[in-house]
Every structure is written in C-alpha cells, then in structure tokens.
Design an enzyme around this catalytic site. Structure first.
Site, mmCIF file in Angstrom:
data_model
loop_
_atom_site.group_PDB
_atom_site.id
_atom_site.type_symbol
_atom_site.label_atom_id
_atom_site.label_comp_id
_atom_site.label_asym_id
_atom_site.label_seq_id
_atom_site.Cartn_x
_atom_site.Cartn_y
_atom_site.Cartn_z
ATOM 1 N NE ARG A 82 -5.842 6.851 -3.030
ATOM 2 C CZ ARG A 82 -6.025 5.683 -3.072
ATOM 3 N NH1 ARG A 82 -6.342 4.899 -3.813
ATOM 4 N NH2 ARG A 82 -6.164 5.130 -1.497
ATOM 5 C CG ASN A 159 -6.194 1.567 -0.472
ATOM 6 O OD1 ASN A 159 -6.685 2.381 -1.300
ATOM 7 N ND2 ASN A 159 -6.555 0.488 -0.442
ATOM 8 C CD GLU A 160 -10.328 0.111 -0.486
ATOM 9 O OE1 GLU A 160 -10.170 -0.981 -0.158
ATOM 10 O OE2 GLU A 160 -10.758 0.613 -1.477
ATOM 11 C CG HIS A 226 -11.929 4.478 -1.745
ATOM 12 N ND1 HIS A 226 -10.852 3.380 -1.613
ATOM 13 C CD2 HIS A 226 -11.276 5.636 -1.699
ATOM 14 C CE1 HIS A 226 -9.460 3.873 -1.191
ATOM 15 N NE2 HIS A 226 -9.773 5.277 -1.609
ATOM 16 C CE1 TYR A 228 -14.339 0.973 -7.260
ATOM 17 C CE2 TYR A 228 -13.508 1.293 -4.969
ATOM 18 C CZ TYR A 228 -13.358 1.276 -6.145
ATOM 19 O OH TYR A 228 -12.027 1.550 -6.630
ATOM 20 C CD GLU A 255 -9.346 2.720 -4.543
ATOM 21 O OE1 GLU A 255 -10.490 1.920 -4.809
ATOM 22 O OE2 GLU A 255 -8.275 2.592 -3.956
ATOM 23 C CD1 TRP A 284 -9.373 0.182 -9.878
ATOM 24 C CD2 TRP A 284 -8.275 1.246 -8.208
ATOM 25 N NE1 TRP A 284 -8.412 -0.658 -9.124
ATOM 26 C CE2 TRP A 284 -7.449 -0.013 -8.530
ATOM 27 C CE3 TRP A 284 -7.516 2.182 -7.477
ATOM 28 C CZ2 TRP A 284 -6.408 -0.328 -7.774
ATOM 29 C CZ3 TRP A 284 -6.132 1.739 -6.814
ATOM 30 C CH2 TRP A 284 -5.660 0.770 -6.914
#
Length: 444
Positions: A82, A159-160, A226, A228, A255, A284
């Site tokens: 990516r 992105n985001e 993503h 996290y 990610e 990531w």
C-alpha cells in the site's frame, strides 16, 4: 462507460434477443479486465481469489527509498504494498509520471499496488486535511497512470477520510466519490477507508457498507479498516471482521501495528482472524515513522537486514506474511524481469573482514517446491562460518544450500529465507548467479 457496466448491458441485450428467438444464448465467460469483487471476495483478473498480504510504504515522504523498498518488501514474502501518495493539498504532489513509475516498480517486483491518497487523513478534525472530493480530483488528474493497470492496481480513494468530527458525512461523501470516479472512467477495484481515523469505532462504515457497495455501479468496492488501539481484544477484532464476512462484503485490514499511542492492538488476533476468514492485511509500515511512533517501523533505517520486533512478528510469526502470502496469479508465466522459475535476493551486511547475508528464495510457480537445493558461487575470497534456517556446504567458491526441516518447502507464490555469517578477504562482492534445483533464478 465502465467495462463492467458495458458487459452487463451486453449480457442483457443477448438475453432479450434469445428470448425473442426462443433460443438459449450460448454460455460465455464474464469479462474480468482486472481485480473485481464477487460474493464478498476479491478476485484477480484470472478470477482467482487474492488475499492481500503486505505492508505500507510512505513513498510520498521517501520517494528515493521506494525502488529498493519494493524489492526488499517482495523479498520478505509480501504479495502487495500500500503506497502513500499525496494529492498536493498537504504534501508535495505525486504527479502522473511519478505514479506511473511506482506502478511500474510494483509490477517489476510482482507486487499488487494499492495506491492511496493520504491528504484526506482526519478530515473534519485535522485542520489541514483535504476532503474526499479533492482526492477524487487527484485520481482523475493522474488517470493516465491508472487506466490499463486494472490487473495490478487498486485505488484507495482517501486515507482515513474523517477524524472524530462530522464523521456521519462519511456515507454520503463516499458514495459521491465512487460515483465521480466511475463516471470519470476509473474502473479499478476501489478501496474506501473508514472514518474515526480509520478505526470506525462509531461503526459508521460497518453499518452503511452495504449501501455504499450498492451505490457503486460496478459493485467493485472493498472496505478498509485500520486496527490500532480500538481493537485490543480478540472479541472486538472477530466481531468487526465477521460482520463483513457474514454480509458478503469485502473488507481488508489496511493498517495495523503491534502497539500504538491510543492503546495496544491485538496483532495476534488481527492476523489469526484475517487468516481464518481469508481477509487481507497490510502492516504499517516499512520504515521512516516519526513523531513518537518509530516503533511501527518494520525495518530500521530502511535496512531490510534490521528487522524490528514488529517486523519479525509480521513477516516471520504465526499467520505472518511468509507463511500465508500467495503471489497474484496475474504474474504467473511472467518473468518480472528475469526467470519465472525462481528469484533470489541476497542482502549483504558487510563489516570489512566479516559479513552477514540474508538470502530469500522466491517460488513464483503454482506448485510448492519441496526438498530444494540452492547453488551459487562466491565471486571473491569469502568463507562461510555459520548458517541459520538452512544447511550449507562450501567447496572452494561453490556453495550448496539445502533446507532445514522447517524450511524444506517453498510454497507456491511464496518464499523461504535463510542467513549466513562469513569472513572475507578483499572484495566482498554479491554472487551474481543462483540455481534452484538446477534451474537458473532471477536476482533481485
């Protein structure tokens, strides 16, 4: 007009004619010009399942590192990357020529390229962030680098694209973005990121994904979560991904890391769940992180020989990239710049009179290679002292390598790696030719 929509219109016309003539139309294969979605699965241009197993690389901030990074990422066993790009709204714009060069390098390294526009990150909360509409403008501007690459490229729109402010607008903005790209002739598989800095703690993407997918005229959109700190338990990971699986909606973990400033993501659960469900993931990130999150570097200082703890976990651990990645079938029969039988990368760390070498042997074929033997010759006065993950014998300059029990099989589309320590006198050059079971390998 989209080729998918054109194919659908043609099929409808054929069916109508057949009905009028009372004759059944002949069976024809569906047109598959590139990646496409079917029953919640991502298929490549050969209608083969493709599960992303790769990493993120921050090209827009480190353009001079990209060529070597892509080689190294492939050598570690990844099947995809990516790539961070900039629309020019926050950082220096990656123009059409640069995007075309990145795509070319991905293809040379037999990596599927997921291109993402990063300037939208945290829109609504981050003051400098650009809206999705600007990302659409960008993709239409660099369209010349994209059209014709549908077999090799996925377009990650932004992105985001929302932070934690006004994120309810994500659904409408995403539908509009998809519609504009389709109308503008972008027929690629599209990837859309979740709001809430990509983590979708509000479940905005999860609960509206079906409507967004239906709004794509090509029905060729993949959802990107993503993971996290929000995803710090197996239950949270499993619940989120299984809901998409049950709804037959395609999702990837675009990610994730092994730690983060907002909490401690459960990387073991993320990787295990993704593997069990056939869902893609991209860690990531390769290298170059700053601002207190340097721990997210998979390798230190862009040196493939310096894997971090996170890098070892992602590449070499359970459900990791080396164990699970399968090369896209669109590369089968293509030499990628060298032999199609095998490819070898030899990464040297030289300290004058001593050295380490990490050697990765890649199998691009559709069959496993078992009980392999690799042969090469040192070009100078080099002597092996020790070997790990394989066994080696040396006769003068010639070296013969055979596997350990745990590296005896090189999976189809996968790779194995081993290392050696040695001593050298004078020039410690890299071997220039390798053979695997008697067949000449490409070098990377």
């Amino acid at each position: 007009m989209s080729r998918f929509r054109a194919a659908a219109a043609t099929s409808a016309l054929l069916a109508a004619c057949a009905s009028l003539l009372a004759v059944a139309p002949p069976a024809q294969a569906a047109e598959s010009p590139g990646f496409h979605v079917q029953d919640g699965r991502l298929l490549d241009a050969n209608d083969k399942d493709f599960v992303l197993r790769g990493v993120n690389h921050a090209h827009t901030w480190y353009p001079d590192r990209t060529d070597q990074a892509l080689k190294d990422i492939k050598a570690k066993g990844a099947n995809s990357v990516r790539v961070v790009l900039s629309t020019g709204d926050q950082w220096t714009k990656n123009d059409t020529a640069d995007v075309a060069r990145v795509v070319d390098q991905c293809k040379k390294n037999r990596l599927i390229c997921v291109l993402e526009a990063h300037d939208t990150t945290g829109y609504g909360e981050a003051g400098a962030a650009a809206p999705l509409s600007k990302a659409v403008d960008y993709w239409l501007d660099v369209k010349g680098a994209l059209v014709g690459q549908e077999k090799y490229v996925l377009v990650n729109i932004g992105n985001e694209p929302y932070g934690n402010t006004n994120y309810a607008a994500w659904t409408g903005d995403t539908k509009t973005a998809i519609g504009r790209l389709r109308a503008g002739g972008i027929d690629h598989t599209l990837m859309v990121d979740a709001p809430n800095w990509g983590q979708d703690w509000s479940f905005t993407m999860r609960d509206n994904a079906a409507g967004v997918f239906a709004a794509d005229p090509d029905k060729n959109t993949v959802f990107d979560i993503h993971m996290y700190g929000v995803y710090d338990t197996p239950a949270e990971v499993s619940d989120y991904l299984n809901r998409f699986k049950a709804a037959k909606l395609p999702v990837v973990v675009g990610e994730f890391g092994d730690m983060h400033s907002d909490g401690n993501p459960d990387e073991d659960a993320i990787m295990a769940t993704a593997q069990s469900l056939g869902i893609g993931y991209l860690g990531w990130s390769w290298s170059g992180n700053g601002g207190g999150v340097e721990y997210l570097d998979l390798v230190r200082n862009f040196d493939a020989a310096q894997l971090s703890g996170w890098g070892k976990r992602l590449f070499d651990g359970a459900n990791g990239i080396k164990a699970t990645a399968k090369e896209a079938s669109v590369f089968a029969g293509s030499d990628g710049g060298g032999s199609g039988a095998c490819a070898v990368s030899y990464r040297l760390s030289d300290w004058g009179t001593s050295f380490n070498a990490e050697i990765t042997v890649r199998n691009p074929s559709a069959r496993n290679v078992d009980d392999w033997a690799l042969d090469f010759a040192f070009p100078a006065q080099q002597k092996i002292n020790s070997v790990w993950n394989a066994r080696a014998t040396q006769d003068g300059a010639r070296v013969h390598v055979t596997p350990e029990s745990w590296t005896k099989s090189i999976p189809a589309g996968g790779s194995v790696s081993f290392g050696l320590n040695g001593s050298s006198t004078g020039n410690n050059a890299v071997p220039d030719a390798f053979t695997l079971n008697g067949k000449t390998c490409a070098t990377a």
